[in-house]
Enzyme design. Structure first.
Site, mmCIF file in Angstrom:
data_model
loop_
_atom_site.group_PDB
_atom_site.id
_atom_site.type_symbol
_atom_site.label_atom_id
_atom_site.label_comp_id
_atom_site.label_asym_id
_atom_site.label_seq_id
_atom_site.Cartn_x
_atom_site.Cartn_y
_atom_site.Cartn_z
ATOM 1 N N HIS A 1 0.867 -1.195 0.000
ATOM 2 C CA HIS A 1 0.000 0.000 0.000
ATOM 3 C C HIS A 1 0.896 1.236 0.000
ATOM 4 O O HIS A 1 1.473 1.604 1.015
ATOM 5 C CB HIS A 1 -0.906 0.006 1.229
ATOM 6 C CG HIS A 1 -1.858 1.164 1.261
ATOM 7 N ND1 HIS A 1 -3.220 1.005 1.393
ATOM 8 C CD2 HIS A 1 -1.660 2.512 1.177
ATOM 9 C CE1 HIS A 1 -3.811 2.190 1.400
ATOM 10 N NE2 HIS A 1 -2.872 3.127 1.267
ATOM 11 N N HIS B 1 1.528 5.386 -1.645
ATOM 12 C CA HIS B 1 1.163 6.572 -2.422
ATOM 13 C C HIS B 1 2.421 7.159 -3.034
ATOM 14 O O HIS B 1 3.307 7.622 -2.321
ATOM 15 C CB HIS B 1 0.485 7.623 -1.528
ATOM 16 C CG HIS B 1 -0.782 7.121 -0.909
ATOM 17 N ND1 HIS B 1 -1.996 7.206 -1.547
ATOM 18 C CD2 HIS B 1 -1.010 6.493 0.264
ATOM 19 C CE1 HIS B 1 -2.931 6.659 -0.788
ATOM 20 N NE2 HIS B 1 -2.355 6.213 0.323
ATOM 21 N N ARG C 1 2.163 9.513 -5.639
ATOM 22 C CA ARG C 1 1.831 10.803 -6.275
ATOM 23 C C ARG C 1 2.238 10.765 -7.748
ATOM 24 O O ARG C 1 2.381 9.712 -8.335
ATOM 25 C CB ARG C 1 2.492 11.990 -5.535
ATOM 26 C CG ARG C 1 2.316 11.965 -4.022
ATOM 27 C CD ARG C 1 0.875 11.875 -3.576
ATOM 28 N NE ARG C 1 0.750 12.069 -2.127
ATOM 29 C CZ ARG C 1 -0.249 11.600 -1.401
ATOM 30 N NH1 ARG C 1 -1.199 10.859 -1.968
ATOM 31 N NH2 ARG C 1 -0.310 11.824 -0.115
ATOM 32 N N ASN D 1 -5.122 7.345 -5.970
ATOM 33 C CA ASN D 1 -5.822 8.588 -5.604
ATOM 34 C C ASN D 1 -5.056 9.825 -6.063
ATOM 35 O O ASN D 1 -4.709 10.697 -5.286
ATOM 36 C CB ASN D 1 -6.121 8.638 -4.089
ATOM 37 C CG ASN D 1 -4.891 8.646 -3.207
ATOM 38 O OD1 ASN D 1 -3.853 8.108 -3.583
ATOM 39 N ND2 ASN D 1 -5.000 9.248 -2.038
ATOM 40 N N HIS E 1 -10.568 1.178 2.020
ATOM 41 C CA HIS E 1 -10.271 2.168 3.064
ATOM 42 C C HIS E 1 -11.455 2.049 4.021
ATOM 43 O O HIS E 1 -12.527 2.587 3.754
ATOM 44 C CB HIS E 1 -10.160 3.571 2.479
ATOM 45 C CG HIS E 1 -9.820 4.604 3.520
ATOM 46 N ND1 HIS E 1 -8.593 5.218 3.600
ATOM 47 C CD2 HIS E 1 -10.540 5.075 4.574
ATOM 48 C CE1 HIS E 1 -8.575 6.035 4.649
ATOM 49 N NE2 HIS E 1 -9.748 5.968 5.245
ATOM 50 N N HIS F 1 -4.505 -0.654 5.776
ATOM 51 C CA HIS F 1 -4.021 0.100 6.953
ATOM 52 C C HIS F 1 -4.935 -0.040 8.169
ATOM 53 O O HIS F 1 -5.495 0.939 8.639
ATOM 54 C CB HIS F 1 -3.755 1.573 6.604
ATOM 55 C CG HIS F 1 -4.787 2.249 5.744
ATOM 56 N ND1 HIS F 1 -6.122 2.252 6.041
ATOM 57 C CD2 HIS F 1 -4.655 2.953 4.595
ATOM 58 C CE1 HIS F 1 -6.770 2.922 5.118
ATOM 59 N NE2 HIS F 1 -5.909 3.349 4.223
ATOM 60 N N ASP G 1 1.512 2.617 3.517
ATOM 61 C CA ASP G 1 0.675 3.813 3.396
ATOM 62 C C ASP G 1 1.518 5.079 3.467
ATOM 63 O O ASP G 1 1.052 6.116 3.941
ATOM 64 C CB ASP G 1 -0.448 3.839 4.457
ATOM 65 C CG ASP G 1 -1.542 4.841 4.110
ATOM 66 O OD1 ASP G 1 -1.651 5.222 2.930
ATOM 67 O OD2 ASP G 1 -2.273 5.248 5.032
#
Ligand code: NCD
Ligand code: ZN
Length: 345
Positions: free
Chosen positions: A13, A15, A17, A41, A136, A174, A247
């Site tokens: 998991h 991120h 960007r 996301n 989530h 998470h 995360d």
């Protein structure tokens, strides 16, 4: 000095960007992890196989020479996601899961699902094809206390989802509570969970220690100590239902240290070291490899990395900041503090 050699881990998991920000954080992960499940996301969110393919190419193009790293892509579930898109995702060899953000639950979730009942076609396609749903797991009902949102999500969304789609493979992302640990343990082999380093290392006091601490603000929120202990017990248990998902969620300093500051802890700078420190403190270092390198890969039907990573028990101090996009600073988790394990170069 002690050393520990493990198969190169998988971050289930992450991120990353996009654009300059992605290029600046990607090396931290790629130096440590063989692969990562990359969250969708972005603005706008990654909702199609075509968008995921393009995002994957941008990640690979930003990868520094000499680093091998596999971005494992996900699609962002919306009220309008079609069964055809799910089947296209399954047919691709680079989309590995679909991410369900309840609308309004967290960063860039405005386009998320308003009511999971609207996604029945997509969920049925996922159940039939075996493509996992990553949740989530927080109920966004304003009447529910923010610290109780995970438990409320289990009651009102996760349990009904299990009943309606018993074959749907599910990763509770998470997790932060003993309630989620119990749900996952009791839910059969198709249900697993990721656990972050920050939820293993800190309880909710850390959000307020000596003043308001925006860099310890993430969603789901840190929880009370009894919940942290339940997460630690699950992580070090050797139960393959629980595996590493950092995360790591970078936001520039000005977005964190602000009115309406953003949620997210940046942990990729010590993405495996933080877990090594926790497992060592628990006397469970021999279980780290399963949690970090095996169980996630097994769940996703990927081969475990044949490369290795060696950790050494050598203290180092986390920089107070690192460079980020647009001249911003990025304040890493545990900035200025000591970490007891490092990766051998
Ligand atoms: C994540 C982010 O910033 O994208 N933030 C966070 O607090 N974890 C989104 C998420 O995973 O909830
Ligand atoms: Zn996340």
């Amino acid at each position: 000095m002690r050393t520990l050699t493990i198969a190169r881990p998988l971050d289930a998991h992450l991120h990353l960007r996009d654009g300059a920000a992605m290029a600046m954080v990607l090396p931290d992960t790629a130096q440590r992890f063989a692969a990562a499940i990359v969250m969708p996301n972005l603005k706008p969110p990654v909702t199609t196989v075509a968008a995921a393919a393009a995002y994957r190419e941008r990640i690979l193009a930003a990868l520094p020479k000499g680093l091998r790293f596999e971005p494992l892509m996900t699609l962002y579930l919306t009220d309008d996601t079609t069964a055809a898109e799910i089947h296209a995702a399954r047919a691709s060899d680079f989309v590995h899961a679909i991410k369900y953000y309840p609308a309004g639950a967290t960063t860039n979730s405005a386009a998320g699902v308003t009511d999971i009942q609207r996604c029945r076609q997509a969920l049925a396609a996922m159940e039939a094809s075996g493509l996992p749903l990553l949740v989530h797991g927080e109920l966004t009902d304003v009447a529910v206390d923010v610290f109780d949102r995970e438990a409320a999500f289990i009651e009102r969304v996760a349990l009904p989802l299990r009943r309606d789609f018993p074959g749907l493979r599910l990763v509770f992302e998470h997790i932060t509570t003993g309630d989620a640990v119990d749900f996952v343990r009791g839910a059969g082999p198709g249900v697993a969970a990721t656990i972050t380093a920050h939820h293993l290392l800190l309880n909710r006091n850390a959000i307020f220690a000596g003043g308001l601490r925006p860099h310890n603000y993430c969603l789901p929120l840190l929880k009370r100590e009894a919940h942290r202990r339940a997460l630690v017990a699950a992580a070090v248990s050797g139960d393959p239902k629980f595996f590493l998902g950092s995360d790591s969620a970078p936001h520039g300093r000005s977005a964190k240290e602000a009115d309406h500051g953003c949620a997210g802890c940046y942990t990729a700078h010590a993405g495996i070291e933080l877990y090594a420190q926790l497992f060592d403190a628990e006397g469970a270092l021999t279980r780290l490899e399963g949690f970090a390198s095996h169980y996630g890969a097994d769940f996703y039907g990927l081969s475990r990395s044949r490369e290795t990573l060696t950790l050494v028990s050598e203290a180092w101090t986390v920089p107070v900041a690192q460079a980020f996009a647009d001249g911003e600073a990025l304040v890493p988790f545990m900035a200025g503090e000591t970490i007891l394990w490092r990766v051998q170069p």
